[in-house]
Scaffold this motif. Structure first.
Motif, PDB file in Angstrom:
ATOM      1  N   ALA A   1       0.809  -1.193  -0.053  1.00  0.00           N
ATOM      2  CA  ALA A   1       0.059   0.003   0.075  1.00  0.00           C
ATOM      3  C   ALA A   1       0.753   1.155  -0.063  1.00  0.00           C
ATOM      4  O   ALA A   1       0.335   2.383  -0.291  1.00  0.00           O
ATOM      5  N   CYS A   2       2.014   1.225   0.307  1.00  0.00           N
ATOM      6  CA  CYS A   2       2.790   2.357   0.597  1.00  0.00           C
ATOM      7  C   CYS A   2       3.091   2.848  -0.808  1.00  0.00           C
ATOM      8  O   CYS A   2       4.070   2.395  -1.514  1.00  0.00           O
ATOM      9  N   GLY A   3       2.450   4.092  -1.363  1.00  0.00           N
ATOM     10  CA  GLY A   3       2.787   4.822  -2.598  1.00  0.00           C
ATOM     11  C   GLY A   3       4.228   5.318  -2.426  1.00  0.00           C
ATOM     12  O   GLY A   3       4.876   5.857  -3.577  1.00  0.00           O
ATOM     13  N   MET A   4       4.917   5.423  -1.130  1.00  0.00           N
ATOM     14  CA  MET A   4       6.144   6.272  -1.299  1.00  0.00           C
ATOM     15  C   MET A   4       7.289   5.360  -1.189  1.00  0.00           C
ATOM     16  O   MET A   4       8.500   5.653  -1.334  1.00  0.00           O
ATOM     17  N   GLY A   5       6.920   4.035  -1.339  1.00  0.00           N
ATOM     18  CA  GLY A   5       7.930   3.058  -1.239  1.00  0.00           C
ATOM     19  C   GLY A   5       8.712   3.034  -0.107  1.00  0.00           C
ATOM     20  O   GLY A   5      10.156   2.796   0.025  1.00  0.00           O
ATOM     21  N   VAL A   6       8.347   3.349   1.058  1.00  0.00           N
ATOM     22  CA  VAL A   6       9.041   3.392   1.969  1.00  0.00           C
ATOM     23  C   VAL A   6       9.488   1.892   2.706  1.00  0.00           C
ATOM     24  O   VAL A   6      10.408   1.736   3.214  1.00  0.00           O
TER      25      VAL A   6
ATOM     26  N   TYR B   1      10.198  -1.843   2.801  1.00  0.00           N
ATOM     27  CA  TYR B   1      10.945  -2.733   1.910  1.00  0.00           C
ATOM     28  C   TYR B   1      10.640  -4.131   2.903  1.00  0.00           C
ATOM     29  O   TYR B   1      10.844  -4.246   4.038  1.00  0.00           O
ATOM     30  N   LEU B   2      10.270  -5.117   1.764  1.00  0.00           N
ATOM     31  CA  LEU B   2      10.437  -6.463   2.719  1.00  0.00           C
ATOM     32  C   LEU B   2      11.611  -7.004   2.267  1.00  0.00           C
ATOM     33  O   LEU B   2      12.271  -7.099   1.117  1.00  0.00           O
ATOM     34  N   GLY B   3      12.396  -7.681   3.126  1.00  0.00           N
ATOM     35  CA  GLY B   3      13.612  -8.226   2.832  1.00  0.00           C
ATOM     36  C   GLY B   3      13.838  -9.612   3.469  1.00  0.00           C
ATOM     37  O   GLY B   3      13.210  -9.977   4.229  1.00  0.00           O
ATOM     38  N   ASP B   4      14.824 -10.170   2.867  1.00  0.00           N
ATOM     39  CA  ASP B   4      15.259 -11.570   3.258  1.00  0.00           C
ATOM     40  C   ASP B   4      16.713 -11.646   3.480  1.00  0.00           C
ATOM     41  O   ASP B   4      17.352 -11.639   2.644  1.00  0.00           O
ATOM     42  N   LEU B   5      17.081 -11.928   4.564  1.00  0.00           N
ATOM     43  CA  LEU B   5      18.354 -12.148   5.128  1.00  0.00           C
ATOM     44  C   LEU B   5      18.946 -13.285   4.301  1.00  0.00           C
ATOM     45  O   LEU B   5      20.353 -13.204   4.125  1.00  0.00           O
ATOM     46  N   THR B   6      18.480 -14.457   4.081  1.00  0.00           N
ATOM     47  CA  THR B   6      19.125 -15.561   3.348  1.00  0.00           C
ATOM     48  C   THR B   6      19.724 -15.050   2.009  1.00  0.00           C
ATOM     49  O   THR B   6      20.676 -15.329   1.621  1.00  0.00           O
ATOM     50  N   SER B   7      18.775 -14.197   1.112  1.00  0.00           N
ATOM     51  CA  SER B   7      19.005 -14.205  -0.223  1.00  0.00           C
ATOM     52  C   SER B   7      19.491 -12.780  -0.453  1.00  0.00           C
ATOM     53  O   SER B   7      20.147 -12.314  -1.193  1.00  0.00           O
ATOM     54  N   ASP B   8      19.422 -11.960   0.762  1.00  0.00           N
ATOM     55  CA  ASP B   8      20.201 -10.706   1.004  1.00  0.00           C
ATOM     56  C   ASP B   8      19.504  -9.598  -0.046  1.00  0.00           C
ATOM     57  O   ASP B   8      20.276  -8.994  -0.728  1.00  0.00           O
ATOM     58  N   VAL B   9      18.275  -9.616  -0.155  1.00  0.00           N
ATOM     59  CA  VAL B   9      17.572  -8.946  -0.840  1.00  0.00           C
ATOM     60  C   VAL B   9      16.380  -8.033  -0.288  1.00  0.00           C
ATOM     61  O   VAL B   9      15.731  -8.726   0.566  1.00  0.00           O
ATOM     62  N   ALA B  10      15.967  -6.756  -0.597  1.00  0.00           N
ATOM     63  CA  ALA B  10      14.861  -6.355  -0.253  1.00  0.00           C
ATOM     64  C   ALA B  10      14.154  -5.752  -1.351  1.00  0.00           C
ATOM     65  O   ALA B  10      14.638  -5.158  -2.207  1.00  0.00           O
ATOM     66  N   VAL B  11      12.577  -5.582  -1.475  1.00  0.00           N
ATOM     67  CA  VAL B  11      11.936  -4.886  -2.578  1.00  0.00           C
ATOM     68  C   VAL B  11      11.215  -4.104  -1.838  1.00  0.00           C
ATOM     69  O   VAL B  11      10.662  -4.374  -0.600  1.00  0.00           O
ATOM     70  N   ASN B  12      10.370  -3.111  -2.527  1.00  0.00           N
ATOM     71  CA  ASN B  12       9.493  -2.473  -1.994  1.00  0.00           C
ATOM     72  C   ASN B  12       8.263  -2.358  -3.105  1.00  0.00           C
ATOM     73  O   ASN B  12       8.384  -2.881  -4.062  1.00  0.00           O
ATOM     74  N   SER B  13       7.365  -1.507  -2.927  1.00  0.00           N
ATOM     75  CA  SER B  13       5.991  -1.506  -3.682  1.00  0.00           C
ATOM     76  C   SER B  13       6.434  -0.924  -4.920  1.00  0.00           C
ATOM     77  O   SER B  13       5.795  -1.220  -5.807  1.00  0.00           O
ATOM     78  N   GLN B  14       7.638  -0.193  -5.106  1.00  0.00           N
ATOM     79  CA  GLN B  14       7.892   0.701  -6.236  1.00  0.00           C
ATOM     80  C   GLN B  14       8.796  -0.159  -7.338  1.00  0.00           C
ATOM     81  O   GLN B  14       9.248   0.300  -8.265  1.00  0.00           O
ATOM     82  N   GLY B  15       8.968  -1.410  -6.812  1.00  0.00           N
ATOM     83  CA  GLY B  15       9.622  -2.115  -7.605  1.00  0.00           C
ATOM     84  C   GLY B  15      11.174  -1.973  -7.746  1.00  0.00           C
ATOM     85  O   GLY B  15      12.257  -2.396  -8.479  1.00  0.00           O
TER      86      GLY B  15
END
Ligand code: SF4
Ligand code: SF4
Lengths: 494, 311
Positions: free
Chosen positions: B249-254, B256-270
Motif C-alpha cells: 500500500a505504501c505509495g512512497m516506497g518506504v 521494503y520487505l527483505g530476506d536475510l538469506t538471499s540478501d534482497v529487499a524490495v518495495n512496492s515501487q519495484g
C-alpha cells in the motif's frame, strides 16, 4: 502418666473459662441482629454485582472494564496485589509472633490467620477478571513456560495459599473439640457434621498435641520465606518482564514485600477492630494488642518511605527520558494529587499516629490502619497504571477510563473478604481457645509446675523464647514461673 | 482488497525520487530473472534465489503492466495470479529458508497512514488496533518526522520469553506469531514488548468476509476477542510471493520487505536492493538496539533524527 486433653487439665467450672469459651463461640450462637443481616445482604449484593460484571466482560470484551490498548494493565492487577498483600500481614504477624513466643498473641492469631486465608482466597480469585480468557487458565498447568515470571507467580501464590490455609487450620482442630463441648446441643446438625469432617480424628492426646505443636513451628518457619517469595515474585512480574520505566527497577521486589507487610498489618488491625466490636471481644482483644500491632507497623512504614525515596531519587536525578516522564506524571502531573495523597495519608500520617504516645489509642490506631489500606491500594494502582499507560515510542501517556463494571468487580472483591470471614467464624471459634488456655495454664503456676515436672511440658511444644508473660489476658504470671517454664522446656528438649 | 481504496492508497508517487534510488530500479533484471531461473550469481546474488522470485514477479508484473512506478488495480490482479503458484518454501531446510526482515526508509514517509489502513482492511481490524502505526515524532530542532512502527520481529523477543503458556512463538522464518487458540489474554507480552507492537482485542471483532485461509497464527483473521494480536508480517502471503499489505500500500516506497538469506529487499515501487549493502550505505538502525531484543526491522533515518527519543 495418663494423658488428659488440654482443657481437662484446667478446672472445668472456672467461670473465667466458661466466659472465654462462650466468647469464642459467640459468632455461632449469637442471634443475627438487624445490623448483621443488613451487612451480609449488602456484601452479598456487591459480590453478585461483581459476578455479573465479570460475566459481561467475558461476553462483551475487556473494554467494558476500561482496558484499552493505552492501558493494558490496571485496576484488577492493583486489586490482586493489594488483596494478596493484605494476606501477607495476617500470616506473617501470626508466624513471627509464634516463633518469638510472644504470649500476648494468643487472642489475636485466630483472627489474623483467618484474615490471611480469606484474603489469599479472594486475592487469588481477583486476578481472574484480569485474564482475557479465564477458561484457558488451566494451560498454566498444561503447558507452562518456565521462563515466564507469571508461572512462578502462580506457583508461589498457590503454595503460599495452601500453606496459609493449613497454617490456619491446624490450630483450629483442637478448638473444634472445645467448641463441640461448649456448644452442646446448640451446635446443630450441619455444624456437627462439618466439625466431624474437619476434626481429623482429634482426640487431644499428648502425642497429637506434640505433633500439632511441631507442625505449627515448622509451618511458622516455612510461611515467612514463602510469603516473602510470593511478594517478590509479584514485584518481579513487573521488573523482569518489562522494559517500561519504573517497572524495571531492582527495588521492586523488596518494595512489594515491605508494602505487603505494612498494609497487611493494617489489615489485621482493621479486622480485629471490626470483629472485636461485632462480637464483644473487648475482654480478650485489648488496647495492648492494637498498640503492639501499631508499633509493628512503624518500622515497615518507615522502611517503605525510605525505599520510596531510594526508588525515586536516582531516576528523577539523572532523568532518563522514560523514567523522568513517569516520575513527572507522579510528582506534578495528572496523577500528582493521588500520589501525594498516598504519601501523606498512607505513610506520613499513620507513622505519626503510631509514634506519638498521645495518639497511640485504639481509635487512633484503627484510623491509621484505615488510612493505610485504601491508600496502599491507590499506590498499587499508580504503580501499575502509570507505566502501563506510557507509550514507549513517543513518550505520551494514554488515559485510563473507569466503568461501572470495573468498580463493581473491585467492590465485590473487597466485599468478599469480610463475607468469607463471617462465614469462617460461623464454623470456627473466633478465639484460639486452646492456645489461650495453654497460656492461661502457664500462668497458673502451681498446676503448670506439676505438669511440667511430670515431663509433659505444656503439651503444645510451642517455642517459648520470650520471657515476658506480661500482657496475657490473665495477669499474674511471675518470674519464678518463667524460670520454671524454661527449666521445663530444657527437659522437654532432652 | 477494495480497488478504490487501493488506488487511493497507491495514488501518490514519490515527489522527488532520489536519483540513486531511481538508478537501482530494476524492471529489466526482474524480467531476466523471471525467464531463466538462474542468474549469474556473483554480481547479482540478490536475484538468483528461488524463494524470492515470486515476490519479484509481483513487482515485474506491476512495473510491466502499469509501465509506471505505481501499482494499478490491474497489477493487483496480477498479484493474485502469482499467488496461485505453488508455494516453494515447503521442501527447504531451515538454513535455506527465507529470514524475513523489513526496512523502513523514513526519508520518504509522508505520514499518509495508507499502510495502517491497508493493514486494518486486510486483517479486518477495528480502528484503534493499529498493527502498523505511524507515529509523528519530533526532532529536537522542532521538525517532525514519521515513524511507522510494526512488530520488529525481534530475534530475542521478550514477548515470547514472558508468555506463561507459550502462546507466542517464533517460526522458522523468523516471524514472531501468536497462537490465539492458546493465548489466555494475560497481556504480559504487552508489558514486555518495548515497541508497543501488541494489541489486546478488547471488543468483539467486526464481521469478517470469507478469508482465503482458515484462521491460523500466520493468518489470524478474524482476531479472537480477549486475546492479544499483533503484526504478523502477512506471514501467510509471504510464502505466496506477495508483499505484506502495508508494503503494497505504501505509495512512497518506504516499506521494503527483505530476506536475510538471499540478501534482497524490495518495495512496492519495484525497487529491489541488496539488503546488506542498502542497510549499510544508508546507516540504517534498529529501534532501541540497546535493549538487546535484536529487532529485524531497520529504519533509515534521513530527517536528522538523533534517536534520542527512543524511550
Ligand atoms: S516487537 Fe514486540 S511483539 Fe514484536 S517480536 Fe519484538 S517484543 Fe515481540
Ligand atoms: S496475552 Fe497471550 S500471548 Fe501475551 S503473554 Fe499472555 S498468553 Fe502469551
Amino acid at each position: 502418666m495418663s494423658r488428659m486433653t488440654t482443657y481437662e487439665r484446667l478446672p472445668q467450672d472456672d467461670p473465667e473459662r466458661q466466659k472465654l469459651r462462650e466468647a469464642a463461640i459467640r459468632p455461632m450462637v449469637q442471634k443475627p441482629g438487624r445490623g448483621y443481616k443488613l451487612l451480609v445482604g449488602v456484601l452479598g449484593i456487591l459480590v453478585i454485582l461483581a459476578l455479573v460484571a465479570f460475566y459481561l466482560q467475558i461476553v462483551d470484551g475487556r473494554s467494558v472494564d476500561a482496558y484499552s490498548n493505552e492501558a493494558f494493565w490496571g485496576l484488577f492487577i492493583a486489586n490482586f496485589i493489594t488483596i494478596v498483600g493484605a494476606s501477607y500481614g495476617g500470616a506473617v504477624v501470626s508466624a513471627v509472633l509464634r516463633l518469638v513466643g510472644a504470649t500476648w498473641r494468643a487472642p489475636l492469631v485466630r483472627i489474623a490467620e483467618a484474615t490471611a486465608v480469606a484474603t489469599v482466597i479472594v486475592g487469588g480469585a481477583a486476578i481472574i477478571p484480569s485474564v482475557g480468557v479465564p477458561g484457558r487458565m488451566w494451560e498454566f498447568i498444561a503447558r507452562p513456560n518456565f521462563s515466564s515470571p507469571l508461572i512462578w507467580d502462580a506457583l508461589a501464590i498457590g503454595t503460599y495459599a495452601f500453606a496459609s490455609i493449613v497454617f490456619f487450620f491446624l490450630p483450629v482442630i483442637p478448638d473444634l473439640a472445645v467448641a463441640k463441648e461448649t456448644m452442646g446441643d446448640r451446635a446443630g446438625k450441619t455444624r456437627t457434621t462439618i466439625w466431624r469432617w474437619l476434626s481429623c480424628r482429634w482426640n487431644g492426646s499428648g502425642r497429637q498435641e506434640k505433633l500439632l505443636g511441631r507442625m505449627m513451628t515448622i509451618l511458622a518457619i516455612m510461611i515467612i520465606p514463602l510469603a516473602v517469595s510470593v511478594h517478590s515474585v509479584l514485584g518481579w512480574a513487573f521488573a523482569n518482564t518489562s522494559f517500561r520505566p519504573w517497572w524495571s527497577e531492582e527495588l521492586w521486589a523488596p518494595l512489594f514485600v515491605i508494602a505487603a507487610l505494612y498494609s497487611g498489618i493494617a489489615n489485621v488491625i482493621l479486622s480485629l477492630a471490626a470483629l472485636r466490636h461485632a462480637y464483644h471481644l473487648e475482654d480478650y482483644i485489648t488496647e495492648r494488642h492494637f498498640k503492639s500491632l501499631g508499633l509493628l507497623m512503624l518500622p515497615f512504614g518507615a522502611a517503605y518511605l525510605y525505599m520510596e525515596v531510594a526508588d525515586f531519587l536516582p531516576g528523577s536525578y539523572h532523568g532518563e527520558p522514560g523514567t523522568a516522564a513517569v516520575f513527572k506524571q507522579l510528582f506534578v502531573g495528572s496523577y500528582a494529587p493521588w500520589f501525594w495523597l498516598f504519601i501523606v495519608m498512607g505513610i506520613v500520617v499513620p507513622i505519626l499516629i503510631v509514634s506519638m504516645r498521645r495518639t497511640r489509642k485504639i481509635g487512633w490506631i484503627v484510623l491509621a490502619a484505615g488510612f493505610v489500606v485504601p491508600t496502599f491500594w491507590l499506590n498499587r494502582f499508580l504503580m501499575v497504571a502509570v507505566p502501563a499507560t506510557y507509550d514507549m515510542i513517543n513518550g505520551s501517556f494514554g488515559t485510563y477510563a473507569w466503568t461501572w463494571e470495573n468498580i463493581a468487580i473491585t467492590l465485590g472483591s473487597v466485599a468478599a473478604v469480610p463475607l468469607i470471614l463471617l462465614l469462617i467464624f460461623r464454623v470456627v471459634p473466633i478465639l484460639s481457645v486452646t492456645e489461650m488456655e495453654n497460656m492461661e495454664m502457664e500462668s497458673l503456676a502451681q498446676e503448670a509446675e506439676a505438669l511440667m515436672h511430670a515431663g509433659n511440658g505444656n503439651g503444645n511444644g510451642y517455642v517459648q523464647r520470650e520471657k515476658a508473660l506480661e500482657g496475657t489476658y490473665r495477669p499474674g504470671a511471675t518470674d519464678e514461673f518463667e524460670e520454671e517454664d524454661d527449666f521445663a522446656r530444657g527437659e522437654e528438649e532432652e | 482488497m477494495n480497488e478504490d481504496e487501493l488506488s487511493k492508497m497507491n495514488g501518490s508517487p514519490p515527489d522527488e525520487p532520489e536519483p540513486d534510488l531511481l538508478a537501482s530500479l530494476v524492471p529489466a533484471k526482474v524480467a531476466d530473472s523471471l525467464d531463466g531461473d538462474e542468474v549469474a550469481a556473483e554480481d547479482q546474488p540478490a536475484f538468483s534465489r528461488r524463494q524470492f522470485l515470486t515476490s519479484l514477479a509481483v513487482m515485474g508484473a506491476a512495473v510491466g503492466l502499469g509501465s509506471q512506478l505505481v501499482k494499478t488495480p490491474a497489477a493487483s490482479a496480477a498479484t493474485t495470479t502469482t499467488a496461485t503458484q505453488p508455494a516453494q518454501a515447503t521442501s527447504r531446510t531451515r538454513a535455506t529458508l527465507p529470514q524475513w526482515t523489513m526496512i523502513m526508509d523514513l526519508r520518504y514517509c509522508n505520514g499518509c497512514n495508507d499502510c495502517t489502513t491497508a493493514c486494518q482492511y486486510t486483517h479486518v481490524l477495528p480502528k484503534d488496533i493499529t498493527w502498523i502505526k505511524v507515529y509523528e515524532m519530533s526532532n529536537p530542532d522542532g521538525q517532525s518526522y514519521y515513524l511507522p512502527r510494526l512488530c520488529q520481529m525481534c530475534e530475542d523477543p521478550p514477548c515470547q520469553a514472558v508468555c506463561p503458556v507459550g502462546a507466542t512463538f517464533r517460526n522458522d522464518e523468523g516471524i514472531v506469531l501468536i497462537d490465539q487458540n492458546v493465548c489466555i489474554g494475560c497481556r504480559t507480552c504487552m508489558a514486555a514488548c518495548p515497541y508497543e507492537s501488541r494489541y489486546f482485542n478488547t471488543e468483539p471483532m467486526p464481521t469478517v468476509p470469507k478469508q482465503p485461509f482458515p484462521p491460523s497464527p500466520e493468518w489470524p483473521v478474524p482476531q479472537q476477542m480477549n486475546t492479544v494480536g499483533k503484526c504478523v508480517l502477512c506471514a501467510a502471503d509471504l510464502s505466496k510471493g506477495m508483499l505484506p499489505s502495508c508494503a503494497q500500500a505504501c505509495g512512497m516506497g518506504v516499506i521494503y520487505l527483505g530476506d536475510l538469506t538471499s540478501d534482497v529487499a524490495v518495495n512496492s515501487q519495484g525497487n529491489a536492493v541488496k539488503l546488506s549493502q542498502f542497510v549499510k550505505e544508508n546507516d540504517a538502525v534498529h529501534l532501541k538496539e540497546e535493549l538487546g531484543t535484536n529487532p529485524r526491522v531497520w529504519y533509515i533515518p534521513g530527517h536528522g533524527q538523533d534517536w534520542k527519543d527512543s524511550y
